[in-house]
Motif scaffolding. Structure first.
Motif, PDB file in Angstrom:
ATOM      1  N   GLY A 108       0.847  -0.953   0.049  1.00  0.00           N
ATOM      2  CA  GLY A 108       0.370   0.145   0.238  1.00  0.00           C
ATOM      3  C   GLY A 108       0.675   1.126  -0.048  1.00  0.00           C
ATOM      4  O   GLY A 108       1.977   1.374   0.807  1.00  0.00           O
ATOM      5  N   ARG A 109       0.028   2.303  -0.600  1.00  0.00           N
ATOM      6  CA  ARG A 109       1.517   3.303  -1.040  1.00  0.00           C
ATOM      7  C   ARG A 109       1.253   3.946   1.030  1.00  0.00           C
ATOM      8  O   ARG A 109       2.749   4.341   1.206  1.00  0.00           O
ATOM      9  N   LYS A 110       0.327   4.081   1.739  1.00  0.00           N
ATOM     10  CA  LYS A 110       0.394   4.351   3.208  1.00  0.00           C
ATOM     11  C   LYS A 110       1.517   3.833   4.249  1.00  0.00           C
ATOM     12  O   LYS A 110       2.708   4.224   4.154  1.00  0.00           O
ATOM     13  N   ILE A 230      -7.982  -3.052  -5.012  1.00  0.00           N
ATOM     14  CA  ILE A 230      -7.041  -4.098  -5.096  1.00  0.00           C
ATOM     15  C   ILE A 230      -7.055  -5.440  -3.877  1.00  0.00           C
ATOM     16  O   ILE A 230      -7.427  -6.578  -3.893  1.00  0.00           O
ATOM     17  N   LYS A 231      -6.963  -4.849  -2.728  1.00  0.00           N
ATOM     18  CA  LYS A 231      -7.141  -5.193  -1.379  1.00  0.00           C
ATOM     19  C   LYS A 231      -8.436  -6.349  -1.135  1.00  0.00           C
ATOM     20  O   LYS A 231      -9.059  -6.493  -0.214  1.00  0.00           O
ATOM     21  N   GLU A 236     -13.480   0.285   2.677  1.00  0.00           N
ATOM     22  CA  GLU A 236     -12.559   1.345   2.683  1.00  0.00           C
ATOM     23  C   GLU A 236     -12.197   2.870   2.318  1.00  0.00           C
ATOM     24  O   GLU A 236     -12.233   3.982   1.569  1.00  0.00           O
ATOM     25  N   ALA A 237     -12.329   1.492   0.619  1.00  0.00           N
ATOM     26  CA  ALA A 237     -12.379   2.724  -1.325  1.00  0.00           C
ATOM     27  C   ALA A 237     -13.399   3.983  -0.922  1.00  0.00           C
ATOM     28  O   ALA A 237     -13.488   5.262  -1.401  1.00  0.00           O
ATOM     29  N   ILE A 238     -14.582   3.491  -0.856  1.00  0.00           N
ATOM     30  CA  ILE A 238     -15.922   4.162  -0.918  1.00  0.00           C
ATOM     31  C   ILE A 238     -16.200   4.853  -0.165  1.00  0.00           C
ATOM     32  O   ILE A 238     -16.232   6.569   0.546  1.00  0.00           O
ATOM     33  N   LYS A 239     -15.507   5.541   1.182  1.00  0.00           N
ATOM     34  CA  LYS A 239     -15.343   5.447   2.477  1.00  0.00           C
ATOM     35  C   LYS A 239     -14.673   7.266   2.567  1.00  0.00           C
ATOM     36  O   LYS A 239     -14.745   8.067   2.631  1.00  0.00           O
TER      37      LYS A 239
END
Length: 531
Positions: A108-110, A230-231, A236-239
């Protein structure tokens, strides 16, 4: 519906648009149909995301610190030792860019940004506590891993989070933080000066501030929606989309999510079917991937081979040689000019375009380099063409030289200072992290060549010859940009991958943007008729 709900009520309008295929057409997205209210404005939350990610731009400034080391490492540093110490960061950055860039697709980017922060902090501590040249080189290598990782992940993360209409300004903030960091470092160095015992340690120790600030704020930074999908973390993406597009309706959010998921299909397929070795091979054997990577890597390399960063690294040394008493303070000049013109560029890049800014500004860089080369020639006539410490150089010619440098830096600031960081815009999602890693590696390898050779070239090729060589690189780079660097203004990050299917996309970009405008107009007309 509660604002934090993770489900969508699409509505009849969205069902109609999806079924009729009017959201996308031949790879183009109708922005009017998926644009949220005030999407072309930077909201407070988006500003927070961008600023936290862009703090990475403050990483890795060294030029103003080396002249302050004196004999604290047991002896005065030679030119070759200064070059090796400076190159330590660059070598570390090559590995950081490659490893953390690729790893960001998995972790992940984070998480990749967190590792970059830790490496940078650890490296700065090692440097500040160094008492030998080998120890400071080790610290520079570790710090470089953080710098290299941040150089890939920060612009990549920002590009994936920012709406199309303001993506140029948002990604450019990362580029703005770099010269701002240079100004801060040069200002502190000028204040510390050579009379403050171990002042260089203070300068390096203060370098941990941006990395620690970013680490502390990372808790409130969401993961990229594309990585979450992807994960398998769709909720979480929607949030995150709700937070970024805080005035979007459920229908608009549903369409944005659908576009992201459609573009992720190829990424998911490649990650499941190909090994790492096969994926690396595909980057160079699949023509569209190869063209995109070559295009962005060449522009990143040109951002280093023009000589600006060499001037920055050794600004204190050079300004000291030509007679400035407070050379560290004089070194603020290029950093401040660069920062100002980056800010100008940020305000016009979404209207003017990335390619157009380069085409307009690079000839000015050529003029500035030739100007500086001629000024160096006349400045050093009395010393055989070379800069000699303590020589009484004419201040009028030194002022003319500074004028050429300022003109060069102004043109650099509005173009190559920040536009290379738009690299992720050109790369298909399935190769975005890997391609960004390759491009950033090209940057750091070019930086390595310049940083380890600059002082040696001044002493062997003469300053005039050195700046003439940089002008030659800029001329070659300009021809490449004119032929092989397409415009991405007005195209979403999910559309630009289509630019390189049948070539380097310069003409294709013109066609796509014209087609997109005609498509948008036709759909708007059809909706008016339906109404």
């Amino acid at each position: 519906m509660a604002p934090d709900s993770l489900q969508f009520n699409k509505g009849a309008a969205v069902e109609y648009l999806e079924n009729s295929g009017k959201v996308t057409h031949r790879g183009l997205i109708n922005e009017d149909l998926v644009r949220a209210e005030n999407e072309d404005k930077t909201t407070p939350y988006l500003i927070f995301l961008i600023l936290v990610a862009a703090v990475a731009g403050f990483f890795g400034i060294v030029g103003s610190a080396l002249p302050l080391v004196g004999e604290d490492l047991g002896h005065a540093l030679s030119y070759s030792e200064q070059e090796i110490i400076t190159a330590g960061t660059t070598i570390g950055a090559v590995f950081g860019a490659l490893i953390l860039g690729w790893w960001s697709d998995k972790a992940g980017r984070k998480m990749a940004m967190v590792v970059s922060d830790i490496a940078f902090t650890l490296g700065a501590v090692i440097i500040a506590s160094s008492y030998s040249v080998p120890q400071i080189i080790v610290g520079r290598l570790v710090l470089g891993v953080g710098v290299g990782g941040a150089s890939v992940i920060a612009p990549l993360y920002i590009a994936e989070m920012a709406p199309t209409a303001v993506r140029g300004r948002c990604v450019g903030i990362n580029g703005l933080c770099i010269p701002l960091g240079q100004i801060v470092a040069s200002s502190i160095a000028a204040g510390v000066g050579p009379n403050v015992r171990h002042g260089w340690r203070l300068l390096f120790a203060l370098g941990v501030v941006p990395s620690i600030v970013q680490l502390c704020l990372m808790h409130w930074l969401p993961e990229s929606p594309r990585i979450n999908i992807i994960k398998g973390k769709r909720e979480e993406a929607i949030k995150t989309l709700r937070l970024v597009y805080n005035k979007a309706t459920d229908e608009i959010l549903a369409l944005k999510l659908r576009i992201i998921e459609d573009n992720l299909k190829e990424t998911t397929r490649l990650q499941s079917e190909l090994t790492l070795g096969q994926m690396v091979k595909k980057l160079w054997t699949h023509a569209p991937y190869r063209r995109a990577i070559i295009s962005v890597s060449a522009v990143q390399a040109l951002g280093q081979l023009n000589g600006y960063n060499a001037l920055l690294y050794y600004s204190s040394t050079i300004f000291g040689l030509i007679g400035f008493k407070n050379s560290a303070a004089a070194g603020i000049i290029p950093a401040a000019v660069n920062a100002f013109f980056v800010l100008v560029g940020l305000n016009i890049v979404d209207r003017v375009g990335r390619r157009r800014l380069l085409v307009i500004a690079i000839p000015g860089m050529l003029i500035g380099l030739v100007w500086a080369a001629v000024a160096f020639h006349y400045l050093t006539k009395s010393t055989g063409g070379f800069l000699v410490e303590g020589a009484p150089y004419p201040q009028s010619i030194a002022g003319c030289l500074i004028g050429g440098i300022v003109f060069f830096v102004a043109c650099f600031g509005i173009s190559l200072s920040f536009i290379p960081w738009y690299q992720s815009e050109f790369l298909a999602l399935e190769i975005r992290a890997a391609g960004s890693a390759v491009s950033s590696t090209a940057l750091w390898l070019s930086n390595l060549v310049i940083s380890v050779s600059y002082l040696s070239m001044l002493n062997n090729m003469t300053p005039s010859g050195t700046y003439g060589l940089y002008a030659g690189w800029v001329l070659i780079g300009y021809m490449f940009i004119y032929l092989c660097y397409p415009e991405t203004k007005g195209l979403s990050i999910d559309e630009t991958e289509h630019l390189f299917k049948d070539g380097f996309g310069v003409q294709r970009s013109v066609e796509m943007r014209a087609e997109k405008a005609a498509y948008r107009k036709a759909v708007t007309h059809a909706r008016e008729l339906d109404a």
